[in-house]
Design a protein around this motif. Structure first.
Motif, short mmCIF file in Angstrom:
data_model
loop_
_atom_site.label_atom_id
_atom_site.label_comp_id
_atom_site.label_asym_id
_atom_site.label_seq_id
_atom_site.Cartn_x
_atom_site.Cartn_y
_atom_site.Cartn_z
N ALA A 39 -15.15 15.43 10.74
CA ALA A 39 -15.02 14.23 9.91
C ALA A 39 -13.89 14.46 8.92
O ALA A 39 -13.94 15.40 8.12
N LEU A 40 -12.86 13.63 9.00
CA LEU A 40 -11.74 13.69 8.06
C LEU A 40 -11.92 12.58 7.02
O LEU A 40 -12.18 11.42 7.38
N VAL A 41 -11.81 12.95 5.75
CA VAL A 41 -12.05 11.99 4.67
C VAL A 41 -10.99 12.15 3.59
O VAL A 41 -10.37 13.21 3.46
N ASP B 4 -5.30 9.01 13.00
CA ASP B 4 -4.66 9.51 14.23
C ASP B 4 -3.27 10.03 13.94
O ASP B 4 -2.90 11.14 14.34
N ALA B 5 -2.48 9.21 13.26
CA ALA B 5 -1.10 9.59 12.96
C ALA B 5 -1.05 10.78 12.00
O ALA B 5 -0.21 11.68 12.13
N THR B 6 -1.96 10.80 11.05
CA THR B 6 -1.98 11.89 10.08
C THR B 6 -2.30 13.22 10.77
O THR B 6 -1.67 14.25 10.50
N LEU B 7 -3.28 13.17 11.65
CA LEU B 7 -3.64 14.40 12.38
C LEU B 7 -2.52 14.81 13.33
O LEU B 7 -2.23 16.00 13.49
N ARG B 8 -1.89 13.83 13.95
CA ARG B 8 -0.76 14.12 14.86
C ARG B 8 0.37 14.80 14.11
O ARG B 8 1.03 15.70 14.63
N ALA B 9 0.58 14.43 12.86
CA ALA B 9 1.65 15.03 12.06
C ALA B 9 1.37 16.52 11.82
O ALA B 9 2.30 17.34 11.79
#
Length: 880
Positions: free
Chosen positions: A104-106, A168-173
């Motif tokens: 869980a990312l918060v 999604d984009a944050t994790l991809r970065a």
């Protein structure tokens, strides 16, 4: 007639979750019921033949819906949090008892949000999901990923299930950041993790109870290849890796087929164990073989062996290609180096060897062997170029049908063998590339061939390669400390190819039914003829294959202090060169079967037989010496030893007046001298117990001298069992005046090593006290290990006439306290033990006892029947 395909259970239909309402107890019961229905439906579909990968994906899809439903009910539609599946679940695969790993990312979670997350995870556990979870802020997630390659790797598989899409984009970065784990660093980290993981599982895919997931060649290896492909070449799947040139079509097919087998086995294992078990334990192997449709062909090809062979072949393919693809990644990141010619056909680029002509292997198959020979001649080379490895595989597949008969390829193979010890490393590498089985097709038949027992701890092909490696150790001067005799013999062997071929072929006929030594002799003769060895060399290899078990069985099952035994063995061996070859093969074979089988006692036993046989062959006589001559020779030598110690000859003669003549036939002079000294020191006190921690026989020697009585053997063996000593040999003798003069050769049960001085003192004192009592010692209650319980079979017991004695032969599976139990049964049945020959081969025992009744007469039929019934009752497989 068409067969209907297995029916997959439908995806669960869930009601629309009411945001932030939580999940009521009724709803939880309904979710548990839905999950149970899905799992039961998947189990039925697997039983009906559905593909394990399809089922694992269907379970993942079903769990996706439930997790999303519970998230919405507990947290609602949020714009500052998201839930990701990671691990195997992130890859969309859930086996029957796999963990459901969640991240869980918060953003700066508030207390209310944290409470909602706690409720969310608790609900998932309550409905029957085994959840592994983490809650992280983005900054913390990035920090962990930058310092821990395992955390970074878990993000590669992350898949958003529900929540804010912006994550999604944050994790991809984070994943795509070139500063986090650059390719070279990531490759080094993954290879280090691989090596550490393999070390936990003995660095081989061929363990008897392998780990399907984490062991060498397991599913984790396939995952690692995808992770490396993703990070180093932007190719996260095998199809993408083929497009990038990291795999060829055949390699991709091999990996996919192996993965399908491993997933099928893992799915079945979870169902059989009823829990997330990843090891193919003995507890499950037979049941799994039956579940997957494997049936016994004959006693040398059991269904469980076929089942395990399927695993070993798949794991071996994965391990082999995993190593090669990892090497391609290494090469991809290394500068190629300047081209240096190596002979006519090969070139060197830095630390790697390659064919000068890319079509060399297709054009001239013998070059497939020659490149391995060339590698031996070029120092500093660590392997072949990625392109050459691929071309070796391709050419091997194309030429496979003719390599076994191609004269040039076979001639090159023989040249390799004549290199001696260095050839062993080349043979091991050829096996990795599939080339060894192409040249010797019979080797391909034993590839992954399991032997379902505790004696052989490796598959036949792995065992064979280990025997070859052990053989090569005899050529290493550094091995003289451990194998002085072996190194000495190797140095005098004129044709190392004879020894390497005998090692390569000695078990080649395993699994065919019948005597593998006899069948192997035929195979050896045919292959060596194709190699165009001389007729004499063909027969030398064939003889070694046929009789490769002769030396070990003679040493362990017969009395090698008896010149007649040695003479019969010498007549079979015929000459000293063959004796040396057989000794080297025997030692290499024993160590290659199981590291636990080799110990100082076995080393001494084989060396004694070698030296005795060498002497017999050099004397050039047909008959053994007269017993009187042997007694006199032993006595003279022992007397000389005692007088050197300052013992008076008159004292020796007084002691020997009550020595049975058999003592001088059964024991070495050093043993006679030691026993004599012990008796003199005791000054007539009985019972006498003497212990030599490290005797001349490579074991701990126990000598008992006491008035003979019924139950003495049972008392001694019971005490030895209580103290956890294994009896390797027993000599039960009686003196003219009725004294028992018994000798036992012992090893520690746990370590299979001689006793320490402290343990020897403990044994002496405990047994001395026990023998001084009028009552005997009962055997201790010992339980079998989990492994032993799976290999218990009914013992085979037979009786034979042996002059004024009866021989009892007992062959069966070993267990804790077996000898003590047998001795107690013999005592209770009313029989006496006059001699014992103890032999243990892994989990198999072959024990022989010379018995009489209480009147020293042979056992009559009634006593034999009573003893047989009692033994079967006491030591049968149902007892623990």
């Amino acid at each position: 007639m068409a067969i209907n395909p297995p029916v997959l259970p439908p995806l669960p239909r869930l009601p629309v979750a009411v945001p932030r309402s939580g999940v009521s107890s009724d709803a939880r019961r309904a979710l548990r019921q839905l999950l149970g229905d899905v799992d039961r439906g998947l189990t039925v579909a697997f039983r009906d033949g559905a593909d394990a990968s399809v089922l694992a994906r269907r379970r993942s899809e079903s769990v996706d819906r439930m997790v999303a439903h519970v998230w919405t009910a507990c947290l609602g539609e949020v714009d500052n949090a998201a839930l990701f599946a990671v691990g195997g679940y992130g890859r969309g695969l859930l086996f029957p008892y796999s963990d459901v790993d969640l991240l869980a990312l918060v953003d700066a979670p508030e207390p209310a949000r944290l409470r909602a997350l706690e409720q969310f995870f608790a609900t998932l556990w309550d409905i029957g999901l085994k959840v592994g979870h983490a809650v992280r802020e983005l900054a913390h997630c990035r920090e962990l990923a930058s310092s821990d390659a395992t955390v970074f790797t878990s993000l590669l598989d992350a898949r958003r299930l529900v929540g804010d899409p912006a994550f999604d984009a944050t994790l991809r970065a984070i994943i795509d950041d070139p500063q986090l784990w650059p390719p070279a660093d990531y490759l080094a980290a993954r290879l280090a993790e691989r090596d550490a993981r393999h070390a936990r599982y003995d660095d081989t895919a061929y363990n008897l109870e392998p780990n399907i997931k984490d062991g060498p060649g397991g599913l984790r290896t396939l995952d690692s290849l995808r992770w490396l492909g993703r990070r180093l070449a932007h190719a996260g799947g095998f199809e993408d890796m083929q497009i990038e040139g990291l795999l060829d079509p055949a390699e991709r097919t091999s990996l996919c087929e192996a993965e399908s087998t491993l997933r099928r086995y893992r799915y079945a294992l979870h169902l059989e164990a009823g829990r997330p078990e990843e090891r193919l334990l003995f507890d499950y192997q037979r049941a799994l073989a039956a579940r997957l449709g494997f049936e016994d062909e004959h006693e040398k090809n059991l269904g469980v062996e076929q089942f395990m062979q399927g695993y070993y072949r798949a794991a071996s393919q994965v391990e082999r290609l995993g190593v090669q693809v990892a090497e391609r990644f290494v090469e991809m990141l290394e500068p190629p180096g300047d081209e240096e010619p190596v002979g006519t056909d090969f070139v060197r680029y830095g630390r790697r060897l390659a064919a000068r002509d890319p079509e060399l292997f297709m054009r001239r198959p013998a070059a497939l062997v020659e490149i391995f020979i060339a590698r031996l001649d070029v120092p500093g080379v660590v392997g072949f170029s990625a392109d050459s490895m691929r071309r070796i595989h391709q050419a091997t597949a194309v030429h496979e049908a003719m390599l076994a008969t191609d004269p040039d390829a076979l001639a090159a193979f023989l040249r390799l063998l004549r290199r001696g010890a260095p050839a062993v490393d080349a043979l091991w590498r050829m096996n990795r590339h599939g080339l060894l089985a192409a040249i010797l097709p019979a080797f391909g038949k034993v590839f992954g061939r399991m032997q379902y027992d505790l004696f052989h701890v490796y598959t036949v092909d792995e065992h064979t390669l280990r025997v070859l490696r052990n053989m090569a150790r005899f050529a290493d001067p550094a091995a003289k400390r451990d194998f002085a005799l072996g190194c000495e013999i190797w140095a005098d062997m004129p044709k190392p190819e004879i020894l390497l071929l005998s090692a390569l072929l000695h078990d080649i006929a395993k699994g065919r039914g019948g005597d593998h030594s006899v069948l192997g002799e035929e195979e050896a003769r045919a292959f060596c003829t194709r190699l165009e060895l001389s007729r004499g060399d063909v027969e030398r290899v064939a003889w070694l294959v046929r009789w490769h078990l002769l030396m070990s069985t003679t040493a362990q099952r017969q009395d090698i202090t008896d010149p007649e035994v040695v003479q019969r063995f010498a007549e079979k061996v015929e000459n000293r060169e063959r004796l040396g070859q057989l000794y080297l093969l025997t030692v290499a074979d024993v160590i290659g079967t199981s590291p636990r089988l080799w110990n100082a006692w076995k080393d001494r036993l084989l060396a004694d037989l070698y030296h005795a046989t060498r002497y017999a062959l050099s004397r050039d006589v047909d008959l053994p010496r007269d017993a009187g001559e042997r007694v006199q020779e032993c006595a003279e030598y022992a007397l000389a030893l005692l007088m050197d110690q300052g013992v008076a000859e008159a004292d020796v003669e007084r002691v020997w007046a009550d020595f049975p003549q058999l003592s001088f036939l059964r024991h070495r002079p050093e043993q006679i001298a030691w026993q004599t000294t012990a008796i003199l020191r005791a000054g007539g006190a009985v019972p006498l117990v003497a212990v030599h921690p490290m005797s001349v026989r490579g074991s701990t020697e126990l000598f008992v001298c006491t008035p003979d009585r019924d139950g003495l053997f049972a008392t001694v063996t019971a005490m030895l069992d209580r103290l956890r000593f294994s009896v390797m040999e027993a000599r039960i003798l009686s003196s003219p005046k009725g004294m028992a003069m018994d000798t036992f050769l012992l090893l520690e049960s746990d370590s299979q090593q001689p006793a320490s001085a402290a343990r020897a003192d403990e044994l002496q004192q405990r047994l001395q006290r026990a023998l001084a009592q009028s009552t005997g010692v009962q055997p201790g209650k010992r339980t079998m290990s989990r492994h032993q319980r799976h290999f218990q079979t009914a013992p085979k017991i037979s009786f034979d006439d042996a002059g004024d004695r009866t021989q009892l032969a007992l062959v069966g599976t070993d267990r804790p306290g077996l000898l003590a139990a047998v001795a107690q049964v013999i005592l209770e049945a009313g029989a006496r033990v006059h001699d014992a020959r103890i032999a243990t081969f892994g989990e198999r025992v072959e024990d022989f006892f010379l018995l009489s009744d209480r009147h020293n007469a042979p056992l009559d039929q009634a006593l034999r029947d009573r003893l047989l019934h009692a033994l079967l009752e006491r030591i049968g497989p149902s007892k623990d």
